[in-house]
Design a protein around this motif. Sequence first.
Motif, PDB file in Angstrom:
ATOM      1  N   SER A   1       0.848  -1.194   0.000  1.00  0.00           N
ATOM      2  CA  SER A   1       0.000   0.000   0.000  1.00  0.00           C
ATOM      3  C   SER A   1       0.880   1.239   0.000  1.00  0.00           C
ATOM      4  O   SER A   1       2.036   1.196   0.424  1.00  0.00           O
TER       5      SER A   1
ATOM      6  N   ILE B   1       1.792   3.951  -5.009  1.00  0.00           N
ATOM      7  CA  ILE B   1       2.067   2.966  -6.069  1.00  0.00           C
ATOM      8  C   ILE B   1       1.324   3.356  -7.325  1.00  0.00           C
ATOM      9  O   ILE B   1       0.096   3.410  -7.334  1.00  0.00           O
TER      10      ILE B   1
ATOM     11  N   TRP C   1       2.288   1.657 -10.295  1.00  0.00           N
ATOM     12  CA  TRP C   1       2.224   0.351 -10.971  1.00  0.00           C
ATOM     13  C   TRP C   1       3.219  -0.587 -10.307  1.00  0.00           C
ATOM     14  O   TRP C   1       4.332  -0.203 -10.032  1.00  0.00           O
ATOM     15  N   ILE C   2       2.778  -1.794 -10.050  1.00  0.00           N
ATOM     16  CA  ILE C   2       3.695  -2.799  -9.507  1.00  0.00           C
ATOM     17  C   ILE C   2       4.197  -3.663 -10.660  1.00  0.00           C
ATOM     18  O   ILE C   2       3.406  -4.294 -11.356  1.00  0.00           O
TER      19      ILE C   2
ATOM     20  N   MET D   1       6.612  -8.708  -8.187  1.00  0.00           N
ATOM     21  CA  MET D   1       6.447  -9.065  -6.775  1.00  0.00           C
ATOM     22  C   MET D   1       7.139 -10.398  -6.551  1.00  0.00           C
ATOM     23  O   MET D   1       7.110 -11.270  -7.439  1.00  0.00           O
TER      24      MET D   1
ATOM     25  N   SER E   1       4.009  -8.436 -13.661  1.00  0.00           N
ATOM     26  CA  SER E   1       2.664  -7.910 -13.881  1.00  0.00           C
ATOM     27  C   SER E   1       1.934  -8.689 -14.963  1.00  0.00           C
ATOM     28  O   SER E   1       0.711  -8.688 -15.011  1.00  0.00           O
TER      29      SER E   1
ATOM     30  N   ARG F   1      -0.478 -13.495  -7.681  1.00  0.00           N
ATOM     31  CA  ARG F   1      -0.709 -12.118  -7.268  1.00  0.00           C
ATOM     32  C   ARG F   1      -2.122 -11.696  -7.607  1.00  0.00           C
ATOM     33  O   ARG F   1      -2.705 -12.182  -8.585  1.00  0.00           O
TER      34      ARG F   1
ATOM     35  N   ASN G   1      -3.731  -8.302  -8.520  1.00  0.00           N
ATOM     36  CA  ASN G   1      -3.380  -6.932  -8.859  1.00  0.00           C
ATOM     37  C   ASN G   1      -4.353  -5.918  -8.271  1.00  0.00           C
ATOM     38  O   ASN G   1      -3.972  -4.803  -7.933  1.00  0.00           O
TER      39      ASN G   1
ATOM     40  N   ASN H   1      -3.115  -5.473  -4.826  1.00  0.00           N
ATOM     41  CA  ASN H   1      -1.664  -5.273  -4.678  1.00  0.00           C
ATOM     42  C   ASN H   1      -1.067  -6.279  -3.699  1.00  0.00           C
ATOM     43  O   ASN H   1      -0.263  -5.933  -2.824  1.00  0.00           O
ATOM     44  N   THR H   2      -1.462  -7.516  -3.867  1.00  0.00           N
ATOM     45  CA  THR H   2      -1.069  -8.567  -2.929  1.00  0.00           C
ATOM     46  C   THR H   2      -0.432  -9.723  -3.676  1.00  0.00           C
ATOM     47  O   THR H   2      -0.889 -10.100  -4.759  1.00  0.00           O
TER      48      THR H   2
ATOM     49  N   VAL I   1       8.894  -6.019  -3.495  1.00  0.00           N
ATOM     50  CA  VAL I   1       8.040  -5.399  -4.512  1.00  0.00           C
ATOM     51  C   VAL I   1       8.838  -4.341  -5.262  1.00  0.00           C
ATOM     52  O   VAL I   1       9.483  -3.484  -4.649  1.00  0.00           O
TER      53      VAL I   1
ATOM     54  N   TYR J   1       8.282  -1.379  -7.988  1.00  0.00           N
ATOM     55  CA  TYR J   1       7.113  -0.621  -8.424  1.00  0.00           C
ATOM     56  C   TYR J   1       7.515   0.731  -8.984  1.00  0.00           C
ATOM     57  O   TYR J   1       8.656   1.183  -8.793  1.00  0.00           O
TER      58      TYR J   1
END
Length: 121
Positions: free
Chosen positions: A25, A28, A30-31, A34, A53, A71, A73, A76-77, A97, A99
């Motif tokens: 959190s 962010i 864009w991630i 991960m 992604s 993941r 999206n 965001n986990t 992560v 990002y």
Amino acid sequence: QVQLVESGGGLVQPGGSLRLSCAASGSIFWINVMGWYRQAPGKQRELVATVTSGDNTNYADSVKGRFTISRDNAKNTVYLQMNSLKPEDTAVYYCNVRYTDTASRRYLEVWGQGTLVTVSS
């Protein structure tokens, strides 16, 4: 600033399963990637698994066929489902992560605080 909250570690018997979660959190945009890394006592931190992604995954040879990374999206986990656990899987597991920051649009990296997984009878 981005914060990671990890959960799911604990004590499990050999052959058992655990599921780790890591929620990101903050600022962010864009991630990109991960992942999970681990560090056993007296050893260097090593890659466990990553997911992009685009849902491309990469696993350490030692966990292929036993661990699954995924993941969500929207949340965001990232998750790590660990099956057929072995004593040598005992380690502190760290979420990672990579990002793009919302304000600066810089490509940054953040680590979780770590969660201990102990595999023992």
